[in-house]
Design an enzyme around this catalytic site. Structure first.
Site, mmCIF file in Angstrom:
data_model
loop_
_atom_site.group_PDB
_atom_site.id
_atom_site.type_symbol
_atom_site.label_atom_id
_atom_site.label_comp_id
_atom_site.label_asym_id
_atom_site.label_seq_id
_atom_site.Cartn_x
_atom_site.Cartn_y
_atom_site.Cartn_z
ATOM 1 N N PRO A 197 0.802 -1.223 0.000
ATOM 2 C CA PRO A 197 0.000 0.000 0.000
ATOM 3 C C PRO A 197 0.837 1.277 0.000
ATOM 4 C CG PRO A 197 -0.974 -1.598 1.485
ATOM 5 C CD PRO A 197 0.328 -2.184 1.027
ATOM 6 N N GLU A 248 5.296 -3.305 -13.651
ATOM 7 C CA GLU A 248 6.729 -3.545 -13.906
ATOM 8 C C GLU A 248 7.478 -2.246 -14.204
ATOM 9 O OE1 GLU A 248 8.007 -7.027 -16.056
ATOM 10 O OE2 GLU A 248 5.979 -7.865 -15.924
ATOM 11 N N ARG A 305 -16.782 -0.345 -43.595
ATOM 12 C CA ARG A 305 -17.774 0.685 -43.256
ATOM 13 C C ARG A 305 -17.805 1.779 -44.314
ATOM 14 N NH1 ARG A 305 -22.228 2.397 -40.322
ATOM 15 N NH2 ARG A 305 -21.867 4.356 -39.224
#
Length: 426
Positions: free
Chosen positions: A145, A393, A294
């Protein structure tokens, strides 16, 4: 998808024959068993599947210790070295097929590589074969924490007690926690109580006191709870309350935990960029398919100049990210001695690839219009999946500090420009 976009095909100069052979095995068909498991959010089944039948955990363990498929010989200089370019290809593939599988695979590496680096023969025999098969899942319990980027400030304590240790503290944001059979726990080794200790007491404050331990997730005094994430990845909190472990659970020397953590992260940081490249490649593929299909204003979206500009930017950033990741992985695999750490190159690769992937996926969402934010569409899922990679990381901000430190150290080691000029004149 009929094929996967892998760097070994685009950038063969950085790879070898064994990598091309691995890439040929990393097909959508070969990885198909992951799809229904990931769709069902069955993380435990995904973790097992990565071991058997897929055999991908073999790339987390050196050949000298039973891992790595045939064709990847162990390094004579360092039998604990893993093939980072193989990791790059595996994570690039998993990033395109299943980011959930990629996350589990990566943390399986973090939770087992400390055993490769610092484990005793007994620890390696007990842990690594089961890691390879997928019967055992590991976790890397470092973050707390109040100790994220500032690892040296961690507060979990390991107190010497007779012939063992007692762990007390809390870890948070620990991936694989709901699945993990063992935890690699980093704690501050405290002095033994007066009259009760023995060797291995305090090693000083900060980094020098941090020590690593291999702890069974079901051991007395260990409790955990899952944490809900924006993506369905296994992650949670772990508490240690009077958790007693024998001294044989220690990984490496007392006070060697910080170095062990950094060595582990250094080995895997480059592959985070590869996972980001995989997700970005999938997003680009989805975007191209959408804009060619599209139609708006009487023509396919792909005919519009702004759409083409987006595609050009996305493809260019993806290629640049692949180059940085491949360069760092190649140097890590082929450099010798201290040069093999490649911290600066790894940080560049991780920083640029994850940031670029975020931009690429964001543009893919934009090109999809309203459908890009509908839950269940591929680009919407990727938009959520990519975000943690810029944090875990080592955050982007920490990577910038690593890069700056590296380039300044290199500059300081070089002779000043006027001295070089005088030398050339002579």
């Amino acid at each position: 998808m009929k094929t996967l976009a892998l760097s070994s095909a685009e950038l063969p100069v950085f790879f070898e024959e064994r990598h091309a052979a691995l890439a040929a095995r990393l097909t959508p068909e070969a990885l198909a068993p992951l799809a229904p498991l990931a769709a069902a959010r069955d993380a435990a089944a995904v973790a097992r599947c990565l071991g058997e039948p897929l055999g991908l955990y073999a790339h987390l363990v050196p050949a000298a210790l039973g891992g790595a498929p045939a064709g990847a010989p162990p390094s004579a200089a360092d039998p604990t070295a893993i093939d980072v370019r193989a990791l790059v290809l595996v994570r690039e593939a998993l990033g395109q097929v299943s980011p959930l599988a990629d996350a589990i695979f990566a943390v399986q590496g973090l939770g087992s590589y400390p055993v490769v680096l610092a484990g005793s023969d007994a620890q390696r025999r007990a842990i690594l074969p089961e890691v390879l098969s997928g019967r055992r899942v590991g976790a890397f319990a470092l973050t707390e924490p109040e100790a994220g980027s500032d690892v040296a400030s961690l507060r979990t304590e390991a107190r010497r007690d007779g012939d063992g240790w007692v762990l007390d503290g809390e870890k948070v944001l620990i991936s694989n926690v709901p699945l993990a059979h063992h935890l690699v726990v980093f704690a501050r080794a405290a002095a033994a109580p007066e009259g009760g200790g023995g060797a291995g007491g305090a090693r000083g404050a900060g980094r020098a006191a941090i020590t690593a331990f291999l702890v069974d997730s079901g051991a007395p005094g260990v409790s955990s709870e899952p944490l809900p994430m924006s993506v369905p990845h296994p992650i949670g909190r772990v508490r240690f309350q009077g958790c007693r472990v024998p001294d044989s659970a220690r990984l490496g020397e007392v006070g060697g935990g910080f170095k062990l953590a950094m060595q582990t992260l250094d080995a895997f940081r480059i592959s985070v960029g590869a996972a980001a490249n995989g997700m970005a490649a999938r997003a680009l593929r989805e975007a191209i398919a959408h804009v060619t299909r599209r139609r708006q204003f009487g023509a396919p979206l792909s005919e519009q100049q702004m759409v083409r500009a987006y595609l050009a930017e996305m493809a260019t950033e993806l290629d640049a990210a692949r180059l940085l990741v491949a360069r760092a992985a190649h140097k890590r695999d082929t450099a010798a001695g201290a040069a093999a750490r490649v911290s600066t190159e790894a940080a560049m690769a991780k920083m640029f690839a994850t940031e670029a992937a975020q931009r690429i996926i964001d543009r893919a969402v934009q090109l999809h219009g309203g459908m890009g934010v509908i839950e269940g569409t591929e680009v919407e899922r990727l938009y959520r999946e990519i975000r943690p990679l810029r944090i875990y990381e080592g955050t982007t901000e920490i990577q910038k500090l690593i890069i700056a430190k590296g380039i300044l150290e290199r500059a300081a080691a070089e002779p000043p420009a006027d001295e070089r000029a005088r030398g050339e004149a002579r």
